[in-house]
Design a protein around this motif. Structure first.
Motif: not given
Length: 351
Positions: A84-90, A220-233
């Motif tokens: 449920n948290i993007d960078l924790r997933n990463v 491909a299966a990651a729960l994240e924005t597809k395409g370009n990422l913002d600076r924080e990400a």
């Protein structure tokens, strides 16, 4: 139509429907096989940090089958970890599960026909089910108590009745736990608890169930924005990639090992999705050898990563190479483990 004739027709239709329903409730619980309904199925794991704080996470992408002989297989795309948290997933992907090397976990089991032959009548049974789990390059056997419920003749639910304990050392996940602890700044206990609820639909006659093929595209299966990422990400991902330690060179060499390619492929994917950033590739060494030699070696190693990315299509002007040698250790060089950690490549956005 005379009333008596109409009644005979209705009775005949009713008998036919009942006959078909009875024959549909096959005594063979695996007739035609079953395919996992991924939308209604779930696989979750609970971890404990700070000795008492429990966190529940799961996986978004599952595929599975039960074959007509009762052989079951579930495949889990590890990139789809969901905290449920993007960078924790990463962090979970790159530091803990190392999904660039181990993209799938596989669960297999042989459902026993003799224990389920009356499922069409009992509708619900609890059995001890031996299983095999392949995770992070390690395969181990276990036994889980599962509840099997026939929702209707074409739908069955399989769920564990108690959480399944997983000891992280059993699957070579202790190093990943250490990386997570360092990145998050918290203590994490060396075990987790897994629970699942799988729902299967019966396959059609003549169409055996098949596992869905996994995509080979990084993330491909990651729960994240597809395409370009913002600076924080982008910045968060660069910091995490810098902690992986999965870029390898032979001793004293600046030639990339083939074992580095899985991580570098993912690195390229992320750099490509951060097109506005210029990335510094910093090489670091341990303290063995002279300072001047280490600076040269670290710069050559950073340049090897630079060259790889450029060859994969990253514009050269987006990359800056620096060799820091032994000047920025992350830990003491007094031990072999410390030296290993100090030999690293780091990635830092510089604009």
């Amino acid at each position: 139509m005379p009333r008596s004739t109409l009644m005979r027709v209705l009775i005949a239709i009713a008998l036919l429907v009942l006959s078909n329903a009875a024959s549909a409730q096959s005594a063979d619980p695996f007739e035609h096989g079953w395919t996992l309904d991924a939308e209604t199925s779930e696989l979750q794991f609970l971890s404990v940090k700070k000795n008492s704080v429990a966190e529940n996470s799961g996986f978004a992408t599952l595929t599975g089958v039960i074959n007509p002989d009762g052989a079951a297989e579930i495949r889990v795309l590890m990139d789809s970890v969901d905290t449920n948290i993007d960078l924790r997933n990463v962090r979970m992907r790159f530091l803990f599960f190392e999904t660039f090397n181990y993209p799938e976990a596989v669960i297999t089991a042989q459902l026993p026909p003799e224990k389920l032959v009356d499922l069409h009548q009992a509708r619900h049974k609890i059995i001890d089910l031996p299983y095999t789990l392949s995770l992070h390059g390690v395969t181990k056997d276990g036994v889980a108590q599962v509840a099997i419920t026939l929702v209707d003749n074409d739908r069955v639910a399989v769920a564990n009745t108690t959480p399944i304990a997983i000891a992280l050392p059993d699957f070579n996940l202790e190093e990943g736990r250490g990386k997570l602890q360092e990145a998050a700044g918290v203590d994490i206990l060396p075990f987790g608890f897994v629970s699942f609820g799988f729902v299967f639909d019966r396959a059609q006659a003549g169409t055996p169930p098949q596992l869905v093929a996994a995509s080979t595209t990084p993330g491909a299966a990651a729960l994240e924005t597809k395409g370009n990422l913002d600076r924080e990400a982008c910045e968060g991902r660069m910091e995490i990639l810098s902690r992986t330690g999965n870029i390898y060179f032979n001793s004293g060499s600046a030639r990339l090992s083939d074992a580095s390619i899985p991580l570098l492929t993912n690195l390229h994917n992320i750099v490509d999705r951060c097109p506005e950033l210029t990335i510094e590739i910093g090489g670091h060494t341990d303290s063995d050898g002279s300072d001047s030699a280490n600076r040269v070696l670290s710069e050559r190693r950073a340049q090897a990563v630079n060259t790889y990315l450029v060859n994969q299509g990253i514009a050269p002007e987006r990359l800056v190479t620096v060799g820091y040698g032994e000047s920025r250790p992350v830990t003491s060089n007094d031990t072999a483990e410390g030296k290993r950690r100090n030999r690293r490549i780091e990635f830092v956005p510089v604009n």
